[in-house]
Design a protein around this motif. Structure first.
Motif, PDB file in Angstrom:
ATOM      1  N   CYS A  17       0.805  -1.381  -0.029  1.00  0.00           N
ATOM      2  CA  CYS A  17      -0.052   0.080  -0.061  1.00  0.00           C
ATOM      3  C   CYS A  17       0.957   1.125  -0.069  1.00  0.00           C
ATOM      4  O   CYS A  17       0.715   2.274  -0.656  1.00  0.00           O
ATOM      5  N   PHE A  18       1.969   1.206   0.796  1.00  0.00           N
ATOM      6  CA  PHE A  18       2.760   2.241   0.720  1.00  0.00           C
ATOM      7  C   PHE A  18       3.566   2.733  -0.335  1.00  0.00           C
ATOM      8  O   PHE A  18       3.653   3.683  -0.895  1.00  0.00           O
ATOM      9  N   LEU A  19       4.027   1.649  -0.965  1.00  0.00           N
ATOM     10  CA  LEU A  19       4.690   1.555  -2.458  1.00  0.00           C
ATOM     11  C   LEU A  19       3.803   2.236  -3.298  1.00  0.00           C
ATOM     12  O   LEU A  19       3.963   3.042  -4.402  1.00  0.00           O
ATOM     13  N   TRP A  20       2.395   1.813  -3.456  1.00  0.00           N
ATOM     14  CA  TRP A  20       1.158   2.101  -4.254  1.00  0.00           C
ATOM     15  C   TRP A  20       1.020   3.865  -3.976  1.00  0.00           C
ATOM     16  O   TRP A  20       0.942   4.291  -4.855  1.00  0.00           O
ATOM     17  N   LEU A  21       1.243   4.146  -2.848  1.00  0.00           N
ATOM     18  CA  LEU A  21       1.233   5.679  -2.296  1.00  0.00           C
ATOM     19  C   LEU A  21       2.093   6.549  -3.174  1.00  0.00           C
ATOM     20  O   LEU A  21       1.954   7.470  -3.437  1.00  0.00           O
ATOM     21  N   LEU A  22       3.317   5.736  -3.211  1.00  0.00           N
ATOM     22  CA  LEU A  22       4.499   6.607  -3.633  1.00  0.00           C
ATOM     23  C   LEU A  22       4.278   6.827  -5.134  1.00  0.00           C
ATOM     24  O   LEU A  22       4.474   7.788  -5.784  1.00  0.00           O
ATOM     25  N   ILE A  23       3.776   5.568  -5.844  1.00  0.00           N
ATOM     26  CA  ILE A  23       3.570   5.726  -7.279  1.00  0.00           C
ATOM     27  C   ILE A  23       2.658   6.866  -7.607  1.00  0.00           C
ATOM     28  O   ILE A  23       2.738   7.546  -8.464  1.00  0.00           O
ATOM     29  N   VAL A  24       1.416   6.764  -7.013  1.00  0.00           N
ATOM     30  CA  VAL A  24       0.255   7.493  -7.122  1.00  0.00           C
ATOM     31  C   VAL A  24       0.874   9.118  -6.843  1.00  0.00           C
ATOM     32  O   VAL A  24       0.654  10.037  -7.640  1.00  0.00           O
ATOM     33  N   THR A  25       1.657   9.236  -5.868  1.00  0.00           N
ATOM     34  CA  THR A  25       2.122  10.654  -5.411  1.00  0.00           C
ATOM     35  C   THR A  25       2.920  11.252  -6.460  1.00  0.00           C
ATOM     36  O   THR A  25       2.928  12.171  -6.911  1.00  0.00           O
TER      37      THR A  25
ATOM     38  N   MET B  17       6.172  17.378   2.315  1.00  0.00           N
ATOM     39  CA  MET B  17       6.292  16.982   0.999  1.00  0.00           C
ATOM     40  C   MET B  17       5.071  16.415   0.258  1.00  0.00           C
ATOM     41  O   MET B  17       4.740  16.810  -0.980  1.00  0.00           O
ATOM     42  N   VAL B  18       4.671  15.501   1.101  1.00  0.00           N
ATOM     43  CA  VAL B  18       3.275  14.891   0.384  1.00  0.00           C
ATOM     44  C   VAL B  18       2.299  15.853   0.020  1.00  0.00           C
ATOM     45  O   VAL B  18       1.451  15.904  -0.875  1.00  0.00           O
ATOM     46  N   ALA B  19       2.116  16.621   1.197  1.00  0.00           N
ATOM     47  CA  ALA B  19       0.890  17.558   1.173  1.00  0.00           C
ATOM     48  C   ALA B  19       1.228  18.393   0.252  1.00  0.00           C
ATOM     49  O   ALA B  19       0.173  18.889  -0.638  1.00  0.00           O
TER      50      ALA B  19
END
Length: 465
Positions: A380-388, A442-444
């Motif tokens: 899930c976290f890797l998916w979050l990184l890709i989407v971000t 940074m994500v925000a």
């Protein structure tokens, strides 16, 4: 294939339809009437920016407990804003995946073999993610985004100046951070107010990325001179931490930022430079790194230690910790042991190689995520990184069409995230509040540029405000 990628990265997700049918989203806005009549809530977003500013201003100088109190206050304020929301602030795919990761961490906590310890870590994680939720809302305003970045950059400058003072006048080494048998055993590693050179290096990486961005985003010679000063001072201080992870992060930041700059200016370049600019950039960076390693003795010694295997005491310690952590993951591969270092400290002694190799964390964020939330949480976290990162590049392309200078902050945020990831591959200071708050900042910042798919055609980027 393009359709599959868009679905995977949630690029065409109809969030407006989800909001209209979601029971969860119906919790938003029951206090709208109170907010409309409240004098104080006229400055709701500014108050949120003030709370975030306090966290950035105090985090390097105060105890983590006080930062926790500020994070709790920020979380409570986000709840108040959400309950009284009268604008129906748009959710983003990034926010949804952050929520999904929190849900997985919640299940991992419930299934943990050390539930009480995992609950402590879950509480900290929840505070960080609610802080992200507040930041992603506040920084949608370019004015407040610029303000928060400026606050952090000025605080980081103070931290770096004190670090340079330690280099010139000496500083007591609070722990053995260098192999005592190496040629660098007597070298001062600066740590400024943070007490740990590796932590200081991670703290400064976003400052380096954002000060690079400020060189282009700030207008006027004086602000640009200040941005250049910040970049030079932050970089010098980070280098003098002699943190190998920090150096890896720095190289990634410079490379990624330059690549994004090439993407930004490519529409103005002749065909020759469009074709050869990236190979020339890669060759130039490789040459500079090679010459630096070849002719600067401390850099050569420190870089050489990366490849010394167990011949370096720091490497040997990490390898033994990683060996134990892999056994922990094999024991609970699906959902892990639950989040937080408290749960880790309870379980790790059962798997450690020997009593000499006790550890407070996994010394790698990839392993840490896997051991805390299993392969489900890591995926899930890797998916979050890709989407971000996908959203960051998409929005950068959109801003380029309008030559909007706000895009430089987006470049800085993308480069800063990758720098922290590079550092975190071999360390876990990423979990400390001084660094973790910056990571989610940074994500925000990237999430704040999101425009729903229906607005991508023909809308001006400033309309998101």
């Amino acid at each position: 294939m393009n359709l599959v990628w868009q679905r995977f990265t949630l690029s065409d997700l109809p969030l407006s339809q989800w909001r209209s049918s979601s029971y969860l989203y119906r919790l938003v806005g029951p206090l709208q009437a109170w907010r409309q009549s409240s004098w104080l809530m006229q400055w709701a977003e500014g108050i949120g920016a003030g709370l975030i500013s306090l966290v950035f201003a105090l985090a390097p100088f105060v105890a983590n407990e006080l930062v926790g109190v500020l994070l709790l206050a920020s979380a409570g304020y986000w709840v108040l804003l959400t309950l009284s929301d009268n604008t129906r602030t748009a959710a983003t795919p990034i926010n949804l995946l952050v929520l999904l990761y929190w849900g997985i961490a919640t299940v991992a906590t419930a299934m943990s073999p050390v539930k009480n310890a995992a609950f402590t870590g879950w509480t900290k994680l929840t505070l960080y993610l609610l802080f992200f939720a507040l930041m992603s809302r506040v920084v949608r305003s370019p004015r407040l985004r610029s303000w928060l970045i400026t606050v952090y950059l000025h605080v980081a400058l103070i931290v770096s100046v004190y670090g340079l003072r330690q280099w010139f006048f000496g500083a007591a080494q609070l722990a053995t951070w260098v192999d005592p048998t190496s040629t660098m055993s007597k070298t001062t590693r600066v740590y400024s107010y943070l007490g740990n050179p590796n932590l200081l290096a991670a703290y400064l990486l976003p400052a380096i990325a954002l000060s690079l961005a400020a060189l282009f985003a700030w207008r006027g010679w004086m602000p640009k001179a200040l941005a250049l000063t910040m970049f030079v001072v932050n970089t010098a201080c980070m280098i003098l931490t002699f943190s190998r992870g920090g150096w890896i992060g720095f190289v990634l930041i410079v490379f990624v930022f330059l690549v994004l700059q090439l993407f930004w200016w490519s529409v103005y370049l002749p065909s020759f430079w469009r074709k050869w600019s990236l190979p020339l950039l890669l060759g130039s960076l490789a040459l500079v790194l090679t010459l630096t390693v070849a002719f600067v003795d401390p850099v050569r010694d420190r870089v050489g230690s990366m490849f010394a295997g167990r011949g370096d005491s720091s490497n040997n310690f990490r390898i033994n910790v990683w060996t134990a952590v892999i056994k922990m993951i094999e024991d609970r591969p699906i959902l892990g042991i639950g989040p937080g270092n408290t749960a880790f400290n309870k379980v790790y002694p059962l798997f450690q190689v020997s009593p000499r190799y006790s550890a407070l964390s996994a010394y790698s964020i990839v392993l840490e995520l896997a051991v805390e939330t299993g392969f489900i949480g890591l995926s899930c976290f890797l998916w979050l990184l890709i989407v971000t990162f996908n959203q960051g590049v998409r929005q950068l392309g959109r801003l380029r069409k309008f030559a909007n200078g706000e895009a430089f902050w987006l470049m800085g945020a993308i480069a800063g995230m990758l720098g922290l990831l590079g550092h975190g591959l071999f360390d876990t200071v990423w979990y400390r509040p001084e660094v973790n708050t910056l990571w989610w900042f940074m994500v925000a910042v990237i999430a704040s540029y999101y425009n729903p798919p229906r607005l991508l055609m023909g809308s001006h980027p400033d309309e998101q405000d």
